[in-house]
Design a protein around this motif. Sequence first.
Motif, PDB file in Angstrom:
ATOM      1  N   ARG A 155       1.363   5.140   1.403  1.00 20.03           N
ATOM      2  CA  ARG A 155       0.967   6.118   2.414  1.00 20.03           C
ATOM      3  C   ARG A 155       1.166   7.496   1.797  1.00 20.03           C
ATOM      4  O   ARG A 155       2.215   7.782   1.219  1.00 20.03           O
ATOM      5  N   CYS A 172      -8.876   5.021  -0.501  1.00 16.13           N
ATOM      6  CA  CYS A 172      -7.912   5.179   0.590  1.00 16.13           C
ATOM      7  C   CYS A 172      -8.594   5.117   1.947  1.00 16.13           C
ATOM      8  O   CYS A 172      -9.754   5.492   2.085  1.00 16.13           O
ATOM      9  N   CYS A 224       0.842  -1.195   0.000  1.00 19.44           N
ATOM     10  CA  CYS A 224       0.000   0.000   0.000  1.00 19.44           C
ATOM     11  C   CYS A 224       0.880   1.248   0.000  1.00 19.44           C
ATOM     12  O   CYS A 224       2.039   1.207   0.394  1.00 19.44           O
ATOM     13  N   LEU A 249      -3.270   9.454   4.422  1.00 18.63           N
ATOM     14  CA  LEU A 249      -4.088   8.430   3.776  1.00 18.63           C
ATOM     15  C   LEU A 249      -3.235   7.199   3.533  1.00 18.63           C
ATOM     16  O   LEU A 249      -2.014   7.279   3.439  1.00 18.63           O
ATOM     17  N   ARG A 250      -3.911   6.058   3.390  1.00 19.92           N
ATOM     18  CA  ARG A 250      -3.228   4.818   2.980  1.00 19.92           C
ATOM     19  C   ARG A 250      -4.098   4.175   1.915  1.00 19.92           C
ATOM     20  O   ARG A 250      -5.291   3.978   2.101  1.00 19.92           O
ATOM     21  N   SER A 251      -3.472   3.864   0.778  1.00 17.67           N
ATOM     22  CA  SER A 251      -4.228   3.244  -0.300  1.00 17.67           C
ATOM     23  C   SER A 251      -4.751   1.886   0.145  1.00 17.67           C
ATOM     24  O   SER A 251      -4.135   1.209   0.981  1.00 17.67           O
ATOM     25  N   ARG A 252      -5.864   1.490  -0.399  1.00 17.46           N
ATOM     26  CA  ARG A 252      -6.470   0.204  -0.044  1.00 17.46           C
ATOM     27  C   ARG A 252      -5.868  -0.942  -0.850  1.00 17.46           C
ATOM     28  O   ARG A 252      -6.137  -2.094  -0.562  1.00 17.46           O
TER      29      ARG A 252
END
Length: 130
Positions: A73, A110, A71, A126-129
């Motif tokens: 960030r 995210c 993922c 945010l953190r990508s899914r």
Amino acid sequence: MRVVRLAVGPGAAGRALVVARAFAAAADLGEAAADQLAVVVEECVVNIVEHGRPASRTRVVVRLSMAAAGCVRLAFSDAGVAFDPRAAATAEPNLERGGGAGLALIKAWCEIEAYERRAGRNRLVLRSRS
């Protein structure tokens, strides 16, 4: 990790998009993940510049790094008005103006890890899914 400080103005989103694409290529993200990253970065920066109204002499700071499980960030820092996207309702797209779907896309692609307002700056993580 990639960090870029963007002057507030009409070219900020375009410059952020170039950085996101370069990061995706260097991190060897797949095409779909690279496209989603580009959209999220562009939408965040556009929202900051257009809706956050940061002073023209300030910078938008964008940090991109790899997180666990492939993922990404993403961290954004700006001196615009306070805006916590966790509390914001996602609106239907504005068909007259052609916008309005950005926040919904960001929330879909995210996880919002953190938001804080400190010393006159917003910080969104945010953190990508995927």
